[in-house]
Design a protein around this motif. Structure first.
Motif, PDB file in Angstrom:
ATOM      1  N   HIS A 225       0.849  -1.462   0.085  1.00  0.00           N
ATOM      2  CA  HIS A 225       0.109  -0.111  -0.270  1.00  0.00           C
ATOM      3  C   HIS A 225       0.932   1.350  -0.080  1.00  0.00           C
ATOM      4  N   GLY A 226       0.567   2.065  -0.973  1.00  0.00           N
ATOM      5  CA  GLY A 226       1.389   3.377  -0.911  1.00  0.00           C
ATOM      6  C   GLY A 226       2.669   3.181  -1.867  1.00  0.00           C
ATOM      7  N   TYR A 227       3.150   1.896  -2.125  1.00  0.00           N
ATOM      8  CA  TYR A 227       4.336   1.855  -3.304  1.00  0.00           C
ATOM      9  C   TYR A 227       3.860   0.556  -3.701  1.00  0.00           C
ATOM     10  N   PRO A 228       3.351   0.601  -4.858  1.00  0.00           N
ATOM     11  CA  PRO A 228       2.835  -0.766  -5.727  1.00  0.00           C
ATOM     12  C   PRO A 228       3.891  -1.404  -6.599  1.00  0.00           C
ATOM     13  N   PHE A 229       5.198  -1.205  -6.127  1.00  0.00           N
ATOM     14  CA  PHE A 229       6.309  -1.718  -6.947  1.00  0.00           C
ATOM     15  C   PHE A 229       7.218  -2.682  -6.650  1.00  0.00           C
ATOM     16  N   HIS A 230       7.477  -3.526  -7.177  1.00  0.00           N
ATOM     17  CA  HIS A 230       8.377  -4.525  -6.701  1.00  0.00           C
ATOM     18  C   HIS A 230      10.004  -4.455  -7.378  1.00  0.00           C
ATOM     19  N   LEU A 231      10.756  -4.095  -6.356  1.00  0.00           N
ATOM     20  CA  LEU A 231      12.356  -3.953  -6.739  1.00  0.00           C
ATOM     21  C   LEU A 231      13.100  -4.897  -6.047  1.00  0.00           C
ATOM     22  N   HIS A 232      14.209  -5.222  -6.559  1.00  0.00           N
ATOM     23  CA  HIS A 232      15.482  -6.089  -5.808  1.00  0.00           C
ATOM     24  C   HIS A 232      16.545  -4.630  -5.558  1.00  0.00           C
ATOM     25  N   THR A 233      16.951  -4.905  -4.380  1.00  0.00           N
ATOM     26  CA  THR A 233      18.175  -4.029  -4.054  1.00  0.00           C
ATOM     27  C   THR A 233      19.231  -4.682  -3.548  1.00  0.00           C
ATOM     28  N   THR A 234      20.454  -3.964  -3.584  1.00  0.00           N
ATOM     29  CA  THR A 234      21.746  -4.678  -2.997  1.00  0.00           C
ATOM     30  C   THR A 234      22.526  -3.353  -2.668  1.00  0.00           C
ATOM     31  N   VAL A 235      23.402  -3.728  -1.520  1.00  0.00           N
ATOM     32  CA  VAL A 235      24.477  -2.760  -1.144  1.00  0.00           C
ATOM     33  C   VAL A 235      25.527  -3.561  -0.896  1.00  0.00           C
ATOM     34  N   ARG A 236      26.774  -3.268  -1.410  1.00  0.00           N
ATOM     35  CA  ARG A 236      28.075  -3.534  -1.233  1.00  0.00           C
ATOM     36  C   ARG A 236      29.052  -2.591  -0.419  1.00  0.00           C
ATOM     37  N   TYR A 237      29.725  -3.278   0.594  1.00  0.00           N
ATOM     38  CA  TYR A 237      30.571  -2.318   1.443  1.00  0.00           C
ATOM     39  C   TYR A 237      31.845  -3.137   1.220  1.00  0.00           C
ATOM     40  N   GLU A 238      32.709  -2.249   0.594  1.00  0.00           N
ATOM     41  CA  GLU A 238      34.054  -2.900   0.300  1.00  0.00           C
ATOM     42  C   GLU A 238      35.258  -2.027   0.947  1.00  0.00           C
ATOM     43  N   LEU A 239      36.069  -2.423   1.635  1.00  0.00           N
ATOM     44  CA  LEU A 239      37.133  -2.006   2.107  1.00  0.00           C
ATOM     45  C   LEU A 239      38.254  -1.888   1.245  1.00  0.00           C
ATOM     46  N   VAL A 240      38.621  -0.793   0.887  1.00  0.00           N
ATOM     47  CA  VAL A 240      39.605   0.038  -0.132  1.00  0.00           C
ATOM     48  C   VAL A 240      40.742   0.656   0.410  1.00  0.00           C
ATOM     49  N   GLU A 241      41.576   0.709  -0.291  1.00  0.00           N
ATOM     50  CA  GLU A 241      42.962   1.477   0.392  1.00  0.00           C
ATOM     51  C   GLU A 241      42.423   2.862   0.682  1.00  0.00           C
ATOM     52  N   GLY A 242      42.580   2.958   2.020  1.00  0.00           N
ATOM     53  CA  GLY A 242      42.319   4.518   2.560  1.00  0.00           C
ATOM     54  C   GLY A 242      41.007   4.426   3.128  1.00  0.00           C
ATOM     55  N   GLY A 243      39.994   3.616   2.798  1.00  0.00           N
ATOM     56  CA  GLY A 243      38.824   3.993   3.192  1.00  0.00           C
ATOM     57  C   GLY A 243      37.742   2.740   3.093  1.00  0.00           C
ATOM     58  N   LEU A 244      36.570   3.177   2.768  1.00  0.00           N
ATOM     59  CA  LEU A 244      35.311   2.255   2.549  1.00  0.00           C
ATOM     60  C   LEU A 244      34.406   2.758   1.123  1.00  0.00           C
ATOM     61  N   ARG A 245      34.393   1.838   0.192  1.00  0.00           N
ATOM     62  CA  ARG A 245      33.417   2.152  -0.991  1.00  0.00           C
ATOM     63  C   ARG A 245      31.990   1.504  -0.833  1.00  0.00           C
ATOM     64  N   VAL A 246      31.040   2.253  -0.991  1.00  0.00           N
ATOM     65  CA  VAL A 246      29.615   1.723  -0.652  1.00  0.00           C
ATOM     66  C   VAL A 246      28.790   1.716  -1.998  1.00  0.00           C
ATOM     67  N   SER A 247      28.408   0.741  -2.500  1.00  0.00           N
ATOM     68  CA  SER A 247      27.771   0.465  -4.111  1.00  0.00           C
ATOM     69  C   SER A 247      26.588  -0.122  -4.077  1.00  0.00           C
ATOM     70  N   HIS A 248      25.678   0.680  -4.409  1.00  0.00           N
ATOM     71  CA  HIS A 248      24.093   0.310  -4.411  1.00  0.00           C
ATOM     72  C   HIS A 248      23.544  -0.172  -5.775  1.00  0.00           C
ATOM     73  N   THR A 249      22.497  -0.809  -5.740  1.00  0.00           N
ATOM     74  CA  THR A 249      21.850  -1.084  -7.017  1.00  0.00           C
ATOM     75  C   THR A 249      20.383  -1.265  -6.672  1.00  0.00           C
ATOM     76  N   ALA A 250      19.594  -1.009  -7.755  1.00  0.00           N
ATOM     77  CA  ALA A 250      18.055  -1.248  -7.444  1.00  0.00           C
ATOM     78  C   ALA A 250      17.463  -1.681  -8.644  1.00  0.00           C
ATOM     79  N   THR A 251      16.889  -2.930  -9.067  1.00  0.00           N
ATOM     80  CA  THR A 251      16.320  -3.262 -10.301  1.00  0.00           C
ATOM     81  C   THR A 251      14.870  -3.524 -10.006  1.00  0.00           C
ATOM     82  N   ASN A 252      14.181  -2.829 -11.033  1.00  0.00           N
ATOM     83  CA  ASN A 252      12.630  -2.715 -11.151  1.00  0.00           C
ATOM     84  C   ASN A 252      12.263  -4.202 -11.769  1.00  0.00           C
ATOM     85  N   LEU A 253      11.618  -4.716 -10.964  1.00  0.00           N
ATOM     86  CA  LEU A 253      10.924  -6.051 -11.348  1.00  0.00           C
ATOM     87  C   LEU A 253       9.409  -5.942 -11.665  1.00  0.00           C
TER      88      LEU A 253
END
Length: 204
Positions: free
Chosen positions: A18-46
């Motif tokens: 209710h209020g959002y009649p959509f179907h999505l698949h989402t991911t978030v990837r946390y990766e340690l990299v030299e000197g820090g952290l990288r965060v990558s997101h995806t969202a796929t509309n199903l």
């Protein structure tokens, strides 16, 4: 969940509701990299129709045992969003020459913000900096999918040691209230995957 020596990827499905009649698949990837952290997101509309979509992250920061109030926050933005007593944005105004202009750096202790900013100047991927007096620095990076940042520096936030000040620097792909205003809102077509990334760099 997927895991490597330096990363973890989490997935979640948004089911029609209710209020959002959509179907999505989402991911978030946390990766340690030299000197820090990288965060990558995806969202796929199903779904079989275009879905309105926006992304925001809510990282809080500190630098060692340096008091939050003594850190310097630097960010160059063109505008900020004024809000009413219910924290609903009502107007977008220029920040140049006002107390909300952080381009020259401001001590967090001088600030009490729960404010969204637009027109963020990103230089070499860096959108904002948090600096201690001894030179240690956190840099918040974001790619070109992020056009807005929420700054959160309340002085009455519950912490492990009691009520105190905190600082959050929050990358956002859309403005606050975007589902009503459309400002920065993405319409994700069926079968299309959206991706965006932000990160944190640290130097001592």
């Amino acid at each position: 969940m997927e895991r490597t020596e330096s990363s973890v990827t989490l997935g979640a499905t948004v089911f029609p509701q209710h209020g959002y009649p959509f179907h999505l698949h989402t991911t978030v990837r946390y990766e340690l990299v030299e000197g820090g952290l990288r965060v990558s997101h995806t969202a796929t509309n199903l779904s079989d129709a275009a879905a309105p979509y926006a992304l925001g992250a809510h990282p809080f920061f500190k630098i060692g045992d340096t008091p939050i109030a003594e850190l310097t926050l630097t960010m160059t933005a063109a505008t900020r969003f004024e809000s009413n007593e219910r924290n609903i944005p009502t107007n977008e105004v220029a920040v140049s020459g006002t107390g909300f202009d952080l381009s020259g750096g401001r001590l967090v202790g001088e600030l009490d913000l729960d404010t969204a900013f637009g027109g963020i100047e990103v230089v070499d991927g860096v959108a904002a900096r948090l600096t201690a007096s001894d030179g240690r620095e956190i840099r918040v990076t974001m790619d070109d999918k992020f056009d807005f940042v929420q700054l959160f520096t309340p002085r009455n936030f519950p912490t492990l040691t009691g009520i105190g000040q905190v600082v959050a620097i929050e990358p956002m792909t859309a403005a606050p209230n975007a589902f009503n205003t459309g400002r920065g809102l993405l319409w994700l077509e069926p079968g299309i995957e959206f991706s965006a990334s932000w990160g944190v760099e640290f130097s001592a």
